[in-house]
Write a protein that holds these residues in place. Structure first.
Motif, PDB file in Angstrom:
ATOM      1  N   MET A   1      10.543   2.879  17.586  1.00  0.00           N
ATOM      2  CA  MET A   1      11.605   2.337  18.419  1.00  0.00           C
ATOM      3  C   MET A   1      11.429   0.838  18.589  1.00  0.00           C
ATOM      4  N   ASN A   2      10.199   0.415  18.615  1.00  0.00           N
ATOM      5  CA  ASN A   2       9.974  -0.979  18.910  1.00  0.00           C
ATOM      6  C   ASN A   2       9.969  -1.789  17.629  1.00  0.00           C
ATOM      7  N   ARG A   3      11.100  -2.419  17.361  1.00  0.00           N
ATOM      8  CA  ARG A   3      11.255  -3.128  16.103  1.00  0.00           C
ATOM      9  C   ARG A   3      11.290  -4.623  16.306  1.00  0.00           C
ATOM     10  N   SER A   4      11.043  -5.069  17.508  1.00  0.00           N
ATOM     11  CA  SER A   4      11.181  -6.489  17.777  1.00  0.00           C
ATOM     12  C   SER A   4      10.150  -7.277  16.958  1.00  0.00           C
ATOM     13  N   PRO A   5      10.330  -8.525  16.677  1.00  0.00           N
ATOM     14  CA  PRO A   5      11.507  -9.304  17.052  1.00  0.00           C
ATOM     15  C   PRO A   5      12.721  -8.985  16.178  1.00  0.00           C
ATOM     16  N   TYR A   6      13.887  -9.109  16.828  1.00  0.00           N
ATOM     17  CA  TYR A   6      15.130  -8.796  16.128  1.00  0.00           C
ATOM     18  C   TYR A   6      15.692 -10.016  15.420  1.00  0.00           C
ATOM     19  N   ILE A   7      15.125 -11.169  15.747  1.00  0.00           N
ATOM     20  CA  ILE A   7      15.656 -12.377  15.116  1.00  0.00           C
ATOM     21  C   ILE A   7      14.565 -13.048  14.299  1.00  0.00           C
ATOM     22  N   THR A   8      14.964 -13.690  13.249  1.00  0.00           N
ATOM     23  CA  THR A   8      14.013 -14.500  12.500  1.00  0.00           C
ATOM     24  C   THR A   8      14.746 -15.775  12.116  1.00  0.00           C
ATOM     25  N   ASN A   9      13.975 -16.773  11.856  1.00  0.00           N
ATOM     26  CA  ASN A   9      14.578 -17.990  11.368  1.00  0.00           C
ATOM     27  C   ASN A   9      13.566 -18.655  10.468  1.00  0.00           C
ATOM     28  N   ALA A  10      13.542 -18.202   9.260  1.00  0.00           N
ATOM     29  CA  ALA A  10      12.597 -18.787   8.330  1.00  0.00           C
ATOM     30  C   ALA A  10      13.335 -19.051   7.036  1.00  0.00           C
TER      31      ALA A  10
ATOM     32  N   GLU B 178      11.334 -17.982  31.863  1.00  0.00           N
ATOM     33  CA  GLU B 178      12.388 -17.195  31.201  1.00  0.00           C
ATOM     34  C   GLU B 178      12.610 -17.687  29.771  1.00  0.00           C
ATOM     35  N   CYS B 179      11.599 -17.472  28.943  1.00  0.00           N
ATOM     36  CA  CYS B 179      11.593 -18.127  27.639  1.00  0.00           C
ATOM     37  C   CYS B 179      12.334 -17.360  26.551  1.00  0.00           C
ATOM     38  N   GLU B 180      12.631 -16.092  26.782  1.00  0.00           N
ATOM     39  CA  GLU B 180      13.321 -15.340  25.729  1.00  0.00           C
ATOM     40  C   GLU B 180      14.804 -15.714  25.676  1.00  0.00           C
ATOM     41  N   PRO B 181      15.362 -15.717  24.482  1.00  0.00           N
ATOM     42  CA  PRO B 181      16.784 -15.990  24.364  1.00  0.00           C
ATOM     43  C   PRO B 181      17.618 -14.951  25.130  1.00  0.00           C
ATOM     44  N   TYR B 182      18.851 -15.279  25.402  1.00  0.00           N
ATOM     45  CA  TYR B 182      19.843 -14.404  26.030  1.00  0.00           C
ATOM     46  C   TYR B 182      19.623 -14.180  27.532  1.00  0.00           C
ATOM     47  N   ILE B 183      18.356 -14.078  27.957  1.00  0.00           N
ATOM     48  CA  ILE B 183      18.100 -13.671  29.343  1.00  0.00           C
ATOM     49  C   ILE B 183      18.377 -14.829  30.305  1.00  0.00           C
ATOM     50  N   THR B 184      19.152 -14.555  31.346  1.00  0.00           N
ATOM     51  CA  THR B 184      19.437 -15.610  32.321  1.00  0.00           C
ATOM     52  C   THR B 184      19.325 -15.106  33.753  1.00  0.00           C
ATOM     53  N   PRO B 342      15.385 -10.552  22.551  1.00  0.00           N
ATOM     54  CA  PRO B 342      15.356 -10.226  21.125  1.00  0.00           C
ATOM     55  C   PRO B 342      13.970 -10.385  20.504  1.00  0.00           C
ATOM     56  N   MET B 343      13.052 -11.014  21.195  1.00  0.00           N
ATOM     57  CA  MET B 343      11.724 -11.206  20.604  1.00  0.00           C
ATOM     58  C   MET B 343      10.789 -10.046  20.926  1.00  0.00           C
ATOM     59  N   MET B 344      10.837  -9.550  22.155  1.00  0.00           N
ATOM     60  CA  MET B 344       9.894  -8.503  22.551  1.00  0.00           C
ATOM     61  C   MET B 344      10.581  -7.257  23.086  1.00  0.00           C
ATOM     62  N   GLY B 345      11.887  -7.233  23.042  1.00  0.00           N
ATOM     63  CA  GLY B 345      12.594  -6.076  23.581  1.00  0.00           C
ATOM     64  C   GLY B 345      12.501  -4.864  22.666  1.00  0.00           C
ATOM     65  N   PHE B 346      13.169  -3.806  23.081  1.00  0.00           N
ATOM     66  CA  PHE B 346      13.143  -2.598  22.250  1.00  0.00           C
ATOM     67  C   PHE B 346      14.499  -1.914  22.300  1.00  0.00           C
ATOM     68  N   ASN B 347      14.746  -1.077  21.324  1.00  0.00           N
ATOM     69  CA  ASN B 347      16.015  -0.359  21.230  1.00  0.00           C
ATOM     70  C   ASN B 347      16.113   0.708  22.309  1.00  0.00           C
ATOM     71  N   LEU B 348      17.247   0.803  22.932  1.00  0.00           N
ATOM     72  CA  LEU B 348      17.454   1.889  23.880  1.00  0.00           C
ATOM     73  C   LEU B 348      18.003   3.096  23.141  1.00  0.00           C
ATOM     74  N   PRO B 349      17.586   4.295  23.561  1.00  0.00           N
ATOM     75  CA  PRO B 349      18.012   5.487  22.821  1.00  0.00           C
ATOM     76  C   PRO B 349      19.496   5.785  22.980  1.00  0.00           C
ATOM     77  N   SER B 350      20.087   5.400  24.090  1.00  0.00           N
ATOM     78  CA  SER B 350      21.514   5.697  24.242  1.00  0.00           C
ATOM     79  C   SER B 350      22.108   4.869  25.365  1.00  0.00           C
ATOM     80  N   GLU B 351      23.404   5.017  25.542  1.00  0.00           N
ATOM     81  CA  GLU B 351      24.106   4.305  26.610  1.00  0.00           C
ATOM     82  C   GLU B 351      23.912   5.013  27.946  1.00  0.00           C
ATOM     83  N   ASP B 352      23.238   6.139  27.924  1.00  0.00           N
ATOM     84  CA  ASP B 352      23.095   6.925  29.148  1.00  0.00           C
ATOM     85  C   ASP B 352      21.860   6.560  29.950  1.00  0.00           C
ATOM     86  N   VAL B 353      20.983   5.753  29.373  1.00  0.00           N
ATOM     87  CA  VAL B 353      19.745   5.472  30.100  1.00  0.00           C
ATOM     88  C   VAL B 353      20.066   4.682  31.363  1.00  0.00           C
ATOM     89  N   PRO B 354      19.269   4.906  32.407  1.00  0.00           N
ATOM     90  CA  PRO B 354      19.494   4.171  33.647  1.00  0.00           C
ATOM     91  C   PRO B 354      18.824   2.787  33.611  1.00  0.00           C
TER      92      PRO B 354
END
Ligand code: SF4
Ligand code: SF4
Lengths: 339, 667
Positions: A1-10, B178-184, B342-354
């Motif tokens: 499930m954990n496939r991060s990072p999702y972005i690359t820039n190389a 808050e160094c990861e992209p997207y997160i604000t 996007p750097m350290m996150g993970f895929n969620l299994p579905s839209e139903d997760v809380p």
């Protein structure tokens, strides 16, 4: 499930390799301008040989051909070797050299990323040992030579070893300054008398010093593009200059000055294009310094004391052997570990 | 080779921050979600509250299905030293207490409390506390009821970081990088609630007794910096503007940035008096003391492939679907959701997760937003990864060792110092999924360690057994000898010369008794130790194994699984199963023993996790069993058989996946 990072820039491997080829163009241009278009023939031959052997080997090794051919690494090997051998070498010389470099020095070790030695330098060393006479016969820069060969003359010479009736080989070739220097010093000539010979230019060999300057420009481009770091070229040229400076200061009548060494032979070319091969080189910043400095020292020693006029190939191959050790002992301090 | 960093970083040295080695500049994508103010969501139809939203023990459920609860009411209380309470985010009825899908990298379901809101949003009676004057210990202890955990994403129970038995703290660093992209979410929090943030910092300062307070904000958040700078006037809080270099928000990197101190490996910053809190966490502290509000909501960035990205104040337990709707819905080509950045996150299994306490950001993903990586090329040793690594590791060497299963070497090259930040993968021209190799290598090392421990244990036990048999034999012989000698002595005594014989006999008996006693002691003491130790060990084995199984299930790219590994996995599963009973037994007996020294909190947590995961694994194996084709041959240990079969299946799948991955890479 954990496939991060999702972005690359190389940049892709191909684009890095393409930039290296691009960086060689100014040098090639000056080369062709000074020595005639024959080098272009050699380059085309080398490229074709490299791609063909690479493709065949990939097929034999049951590897996908297309992605590895389009990474351009084989073309780089071909070009480097083509630029390293004398421009009027017979066609089979470059074919043999490139084929050896690709088949033995690269593919048999596992292909891209796995070769412990710089393939172009292995090819060069093999040619130098096997065909020393051809490999040390350099034509004088055309623009300065009395006898001129046209492009067709060069073409014919490369493929059929035939020169126009009124021209002898000796008229177009000459010893390189490094070679000349060595033989003359053996004859107990002093530097002052040697260096007035017509083959010496402003600071290096007449003609090839300008090619070296063009390589320098290409190297600067690579550095600016962050394809190479300053470590390798600086340490290599620094070591050559330091060695030459030391000997020169001890006895200027017996040893050429550092500037001459920097602009003769393959110094600049090797500093930016040969040592910087990432695959067969070290990866740590400190390791790069040691590697290049070692290669510089050996190069100088071979030039002055060795049996061959230039020692870059042997220096690089020897230092390639040391890479695992160098990398092991130059690990940077990890964050939070003891200083 | 030059990581795209240093020059800009070097110039900034004047700004009294200390730049760490490496790091990368990422496209920010922050403007997407910080244009609108923090939004409020309508109440969803249902709230699903996972019991485990934090690191540590699962809390104990205090309600039953059908109960009516009020907003802020404690519905599960912290259990054990590392745990956090759960509160009802709104008033309503407990609809279910059952397993549901969680927003967790494992993708495994876990126990959740489901509340059907009554729509009144009626608060329970709140008890504000005087955090400025109140007794620090009382305040800190009361936090056990607050449910507050680190809101930066780690979700570590905050109370533990404030406890008084820690080393004295002189410096408090507030992490607002808050160094990861997207997160604000922290950005917006500081812009809108700067006054509460300052109070929150004051709360933490009071509780810790820290003198030196700094708040680290990346220079890509000028509004937040401005707001905070204005808000901290007349306080002794310093706002430190740090350069925008990923991963500046990593606690160790941030401590270095603002203090120039490297937290040594295997140590915590608290050991030299520095504590780090996320900015949203201190705000939660303030709200807890000032208003008596427990942790029931957080700010979440809902961004990426949605029509109107925005930050929302989201009640815990809100289904993701509800949040997506509030953000204008997901665009048509949305493929899945990512929790975290996007750097350290993970895929969620579905839209139903809380939405849970750890959810700082949800990114709707599409293949245009996050292009699937091209097939990996061989490593060309360009060392870009090494230049980018904020820990100064040599990722290309680690990759090499991980790939060739040379784990010992990987550890020599400090595999476990890797923070899995992904900077190396980000810059790799060969598109090698480096971090996935490190994750794999780490889990493998842990598994091997545990297996080794277990093997040692087994051997030790066997030695004990043999020793005992040997001892019993000796004892018997000794007894026989003693008896025989006694008889002889008696006989002799019956004759004339009794004395020397009697001494002899007495000595022999005494010796035998002493030996027996000594042996009895070791006998009774040592094995007990072993069992105690084995409880933890076994639990960890079980944990690792189930994790590995999960990895085998989910990681198509897992470079694992050749035949050897397949065998290992099968063995591990079998072992885990065999030991599962022991684990639960021992853990129960461990609870009973009141004298037992407090188990290290972390370890306790691990054991708990293990037990839970082992259960999950079992459930899963059960599932596979029913779907599998071997229903007929359920023998003595049907469960075990099923598990092994499932494991083989999974291992096979993993193997073929690994092969494909490998081929891809070789292409
Ligand atoms: S792993 Fe990637 S970035 Fe690192 S040296 Fe190899 S090719 Fe370069
Ligand atoms: S993931 Fe690990 S190896 Fe890669 S850059 Fe981050 S810390 Fe370094």
């Amino acid at each position: 499930m954990n496939r991060s990072p999702y972005i690359t820039n190389a940049p892709s491997v191909s684009s890095i390799m393409l930039k290296v080829l691009l960086a060689l163009l100014p040098g090639i241009f000056v080369y062709a301008w000074l020595y005639g278009g024959g080098i272009l023939i050699t380059l085309v031959l080398a490229t074709a040989t490299a791609l063909a052997t690479e493709a065949i080997m990939l097929k034999l090794r049951r590897r996908p051909v297309q992605p590895f051919l389009s990474d351009y690494s084989a073309v780089i090997t071909a070009w480097l070797l083509a630029l390293a051998i004398p421009p009027l070498a017979p066609w089979w010389l470059i074919v043999v050299g490139v084929a050896f470099a690709i088949i033995i020095a690269k593919q048999l070790y596992g292909g891209l990323g796995y070769n412990p030695f710089n393939p172009a330098m292995v090819g060069y060393a093999v040619l130098l040992i096997s065909f020393p006479v051809i490999m040390t016969k350099w034509p004088a820069a055309l623009s300065f030579a009395e006898t001129k060969l046209s492009f067709m003359d060069q073409f014919n010479y490369i493929f059929s070893h035939a020169l126009p009736a009124n021209i002898s080989m000796d008229a177009v070739t000459s010893a390189t300054p490094l070679d000349y220097l060595k033989t003359q010093l053996k004859l107990n000539q002093s530097m002052d008398t040697i260096q007035v010979a017509p083959i010496f230019g402003v600071f290096g060999a007449k003609g090839s010093e300008f090619v070296a300057l063009a390589y320098l420009a290409g190297g600067a481009f690579l550095w600016q593009q962050r394809i190479i770091t300053w470590h390798l070229p600086t340490a290599f040229l620094g070591a050559i200059a330091a060695m030459a400076g030391l000997f020169w200061m001890i006895d200027p009548s017996q040893f050429a000055n550092p500037v001459f060494h920097l602009f003769s032979g393959a110094s600049i070319f090797a500093a930016f294009f040969i040592l910087t091969d990432p695959i067969s080189g070290p990866t740590t910043p400190k390791g790069k310094l040691y590697f290049a400095a070692g290669a510089g020292v050996i190069t100088y020693l071979v030039r002055v004391y060795g049996g061959y006029p230039d020692g870059v190939a042997f220096a690089v191959i020897f230092m390639n052997i040391c890479v695992p050790l160098i990398d092991m002992y130059t690990q940077p301090r990890v964050f939070g570990h003891k200083k | 080779m030059n990581a795209p960093i240093n020059i800009a970083g070097l110039l900034k040295k004047t700004k009294d921050v200390f730049n760490f080695h490496g790091g990368v500049h990422l496209p920010e994508h922050k403007a997407q979600s910080n244009q609108l103010p923090i939004g409020q969501l309508p109440l969803p139809d249902q709230l699903v509250l996972p019991l485990r939203q934090h690191i540590g023990n699962m809390p104990k459920v205090k309600v039953a299905v059908g109960d009516h609860v009020l907003k802020g009411q404690l519905i599960a209380e912290a259990e054990g030293s590392v745990s956090a309470a759960i509160h009802a985010p709104t008033s309503g009825t407990i609809a279910a207490i059952a397993d549901a899908v969680l927003p967790h990298p494992s993708g495994l379901p876990d126990r959740c409390i489901t509340i059907t809101p009554d729509g009144n949003d009626t608060w329970i009676e709140r008890h504000p506390q005087d955090w400025r004057k109140g007794d620090v210990n009382t305040l800190v202890n009361s936090l056990r009821l607050s449910g507050i955990v680190g809101l930066g994403g780690a979700a570590f129970p905050t109370q533990i970081k404030l406890r008084s038995n820690r080393s004295p703290i002189h410096t408090l660093v507030i992490n607002a990088a808050e160094c990861e992209p997207y997160i604000t979410c922290d950005d917006m929090l500081m812009r809108e609630r700067y006054d509460q943030v300052v109070h929150g910092i004051e709360v933490a300062q009071r509780l810790l007794g820290a003198k030196n307070i700094m708040i680290g904000i990346e220079d890509n958040k000028p509004e937040a910096v401005k707001a905070m700078q204005a808000a901290v006037e007349n306080t002794d809080i310093q706002v430190k503007v740090v350069p925008t270099v990923y991963p500046s928000g990593d606690a160790r990197r941030l401590v270095y940035l603002v203090l120039g101190k490297e937290v040594p490996q295997n140590k915590r910053s608290t050991e030299f008096g520095v504590q780090v809190f996320n900015v949203a966490t201190v705000l939660a502290l303030y709200r807890y003391f000032e208003f008596g509000e427990p942790a029931i909501s957080r700010i979440v960035s809902m961004t990426g492939n949605v029509n109107q990205a925005q930050n929302f104040e989201v009640l815990f337990g809100t289904p993701l679907r509800h949040l997506v709707k509030a953000a204008g819905g997901a665009k048509a080509d949305t493929s899945h959701y990512i929790m975290g950045g996007p750097m350290m996150g993970f895929n969620l299994p579905s839209e139903d997760v809380p939405i849970t306490k750890a959810a700082n950001c949800i990114i709707a993903a599409s293949s245009t937003l996050f292009e699937p990586p091209p097939p990996a090329m061989p490593c060309i040793r360009c060392s870009r990864c090494a230049d980018a690594c904020p820990v100064s590791l040599q990722p290309q060497e680690l990759y090499w060792f991980a790939k060739s299963d040379n784990f010992e070497k990987a550890q020599d090259y400090n595999l476990f110092d890797c923070i899995e930040c992904g900077a190396c993968s980000y810059v790799c021209p060969s598109d090698i999924p480096l971090v996935q190799y490190y994750r794999y290598a780490k889990s493998e090392v842990i598994a091997l360690d545990k297996a080794q421990e277990a093997a040692d244990l087994a051997r030790e036990r066997n030695e004990f057994r043999l020793a005992r048999i040997e001892r019993e034999k000796q004892e018997r012989t000794a007894k026989h000898a003693a008896r025989a000698q006694g008889a002889k002595a008696a006989k002799v005594a019956g004759n004339s010369d009794s004395k020397p014989a009697a001494t002899d006999k007495q000595a022999a008996i005494a010796a035998a008794i002493a030996r027996a006693k000594a042996q009895k002691e070791t006998d009774s003491a040592a094995p007990k130790n072993t069992t105690e130790m084995s409880a933890a060990t076994k639990a960890e084995i079980a944990e690792t194994d189930s994790r590995r199984v999960a990895a085998g299930l989910t990681e198509e790219k897992s470079p694992a699984a050749d035949n050897d590994k397949q065998a290992k996995i099968v063995a591990a599963i079998a072992r885990a199963k065999a030991q599962k009973e022991d684990v639960s037994k021992v853990s129960v007996s461990g609870d009973d023993k009141t004298t037992k020294p407090v188990v290290d909190a972390d370890r306790q947590a691990k054991i708990d996790a293990a037990i839970k995961q082992a259960k999950v694994a079992k459930a899963e194996a059960g599932k596979e069993k029913t779907s599998g084709n071997n229903d007929g041959q359920l023998m003595v240990d049907a469960d075990k058989q099923a598990k092994i079969d499932a494991a083989i299946k999974r291992a096979k799948a993993a193997k073929s996946a690994a092969l494909t991955a490998k081929n891809k890479e070789d292409n």
